[in-house]
Motif scaffolding. Sequence first.
Motif: not given
Lengths: 448, 448
Positions: B410, B324-328, B302, B406-407
């Motif tokens: 998005t 952001t998707a807050g992907t971690a 990000t 995540a994609t």
Amino acid sequence: MTDTFVIIGGDAAGMSAASKAKREDPDRNVIVFEKGEWVSYAACGMPYYVKGEVDELDDLVAVTPEEFREERDVDLRTGAEVVDIDREANLVTVETDDETYEQPYDDLLVATGASAIKPPFEGLDLEGVFTIHDMDEADAIEDYVTAHGPETAAIVGGGYVGIEMAEALSARGIDVHLYEMLPHVLQPFGEAVAEVVEDHLREQGIELHLETPVSGFDGADRVETVELEDGTVDADVAIVGVGVAPNTDLAEEAGIELGPTEAIETDEYGRTNDENVYAAGDCAEATNVVTGEPDHVPLALTANRAGRAIGQTVTGDPTPTGGTAGTAIVKAFDLGAARTGIIDEDRAHEAGFDPVSVTVSASTRAHYYPDGAELTVTLVADRESGKLLGGTVVGREGAKRIDTVATALTSGMTVSELQNADLAYAPPFSPVWDPILTAAKVLSGKLE
Amino acid sequence: MTDTFVIIGGDAAGMSAASKAKREDPDRNVIVFEKGEWVSYAACGMPYYVKGEVDELDDLVAVTPEEFREERDVDLRTGAEVVDIDREANLVTVETDDETYEQPYDDLLVATGASAIKPPFEGLDLEGVFTIHDMDEADAIEDYVTAHGPETAAIVGGGYVGIEMAEALSARGIDVHLYEMLPHVLQPFGEAVAEVVEDHLREQGIELHLETPVSGFDGADRVETVELEDGTVDADVAIVGVGVAPNTDLAEEAGIELGPTEAIETDEYGRTNDENVYAAGDCAEATNVVTGEPDHVPLALTANRAGRAIGQTVTGDPTPTGGTAGTAIVKAFDLGAARTGIIDEDRAHEAGFDPVSVTVSASTRAHYYPDGAELTVTLVADRESGKLLGGTVVGREGAKRIDTVATALTSGMTVSELQNADLAYAPPFSPVWDPILTAAKVLSGKLE
């Protein structure tokens, strides 16, 4: 009276449809005719049986005939070949070793699959020459290798099957020669992938013969040589893997129409030109999500998904079979190679796009983190719209990252949208910019 | 006269902005003030330095100060702290060891990052008690461990940092106790992930103390014990990793507004309430792609992406910073755990959704192919719209498959669209239905 759903063919599409229909409507009469003895088997696993990583052919069977019959209550009839479809009378003619009979249907699914193409080679019927497209053939190859201990193998065709069998036979201690008539292996994966794979195959000791058409095989009792334009090469066993063709004869004879790819034409619910007749799996077309045009992608997921959707549709819940992006992945020794969408420039032009592509290589992990591998990523997009058209990846790890591109294609993303996807980063798993994002960033710059 | 772009902070967001601005407009005057000596470093790599897998702290530096100065022509000033922003006069006040001076700007980027939260513990200043949020701290931990050879470590906080440091210290032969005040570790990853990770941490010999608040540390010369509500436990070294807070004092004093998350509020181009002042990285908000609301996700991608976009915007090509998707993703010994989107039920309700979720476990490879691992996948969707809200995965391989989810987030996919994504299948890489697709299929059924 309960409706009867008749299915011709007991592999991925057929058995998925049967299982789903029974689950949705347990009272429905679901009959599957399979001319062989194997059902619901993973053809894709056969090379690993020959390689020796899978102990028994039976291990490749997802669900056994007994389970279908007893647990899922499917009327599965193996050794039963449908030889005629009468669409006026809504019945099929079935032949077994013992009898010929007619079976009426309300809904019919043609899931007859595809067959390995047999090129017009001399000596194709010699002992020791195999195609590989069904379980009996895999068994025969395994038996032959074990019985004769061949020293040299000829593999004709540098597609998935050829490359997977090269790995399998090499693991059995056989010197493998791979013959490909085109300039590169893995044609649907494009040059960037092919070059990486070819280098790796050579490192692994495979003798690659590119742009080398094979005209046949020769031998006394069994295969001894491969015949080329300019000579012969020894071969104690030969595998011909030059592609598959859809099994459409039965459908065609019944007046079911084929589409532009020569596979059976279907609508979004898998229906043919006859509203009571569906087609799915390797014998049928699917809609390409990038072009919106009919495509023929004989792969397992497409077959499973379409079969399942049709099983749902016939029980009264119309369900689209889903499109295909032509996503494929293949293991070549220590490499994974994958592709999705439209890679080929000519094909992109034909579909009305103006393709622009980039290829980047980047590490699968943070630069300082141990054991990262180089991943080579190609992305293709349409110049004017920025729409993502396709992509490929190849490397020692991370080939499944193609799924990010496939998901982006399924949802119709542009390259700049993909560039903004919030993909996962931590040093053991990725650089900050995943290689897919780096490729999208570079391609995005090129489109400006 | 050339425009001057001043950047406060020399890590991910700041240096990405500086590099991009110079690349787009080499004549622009780009000045970066960094109060420390380290720039462009991978904070996420620090645990692997302590673990011993990364040899030198310098290896974590992506681009050195010399490279920024010489190759990228960035006027990088380390050891230079901005102590005041005068938005009326468009200038910042800078303090170094030697002098205090003013620097005018045309555009300003606040990229002051975040700091480790220091809870109100007794004994936090004892020798041997560390937070870990900058390179000097990583260095100090490494020195301390090497110098004192601690036998027992206390890690306070079961977030990423806590778990990564548990792995690192355990690899150094130290008995690790991990204290988490909540019922589970990795709170943002949800229970399904936490339970798998907790079992694995215990298998790896970590002493997990859940629902166990720490009140402080005690010791004579240096830390000797952790103080709990009902007693004390020995600890020769302690790491406090209870989260980070955005560094916003400087911006706030200059009248730059904070958003609902207490980080700096920005528009889609990273602009603050002052059109010449931007903010990016761990000090700033970003738009959550699922809720459309401001979010504070202090993660590297990000920061990099927003910095780069702002570098482009200030040179005259307005570029959104991306949501952001807050992907971690986090490594916990042999496991990978990942999350994206909205997992938490309460948070989903707050954002106006009616969350429905499923958790499935499936193999990462075909059932018959060697060395597959179980991947546990959770997906969450909105009941009425079917819109995908978030997901998690955890397993010994395949955690990067979160990127598919995540994609999908998005691009705003529904669960049934995700279910139809054409993901890659071959036996060494996936079952026919990838675990993500299986989860989507099950969730889709639950939504009907």
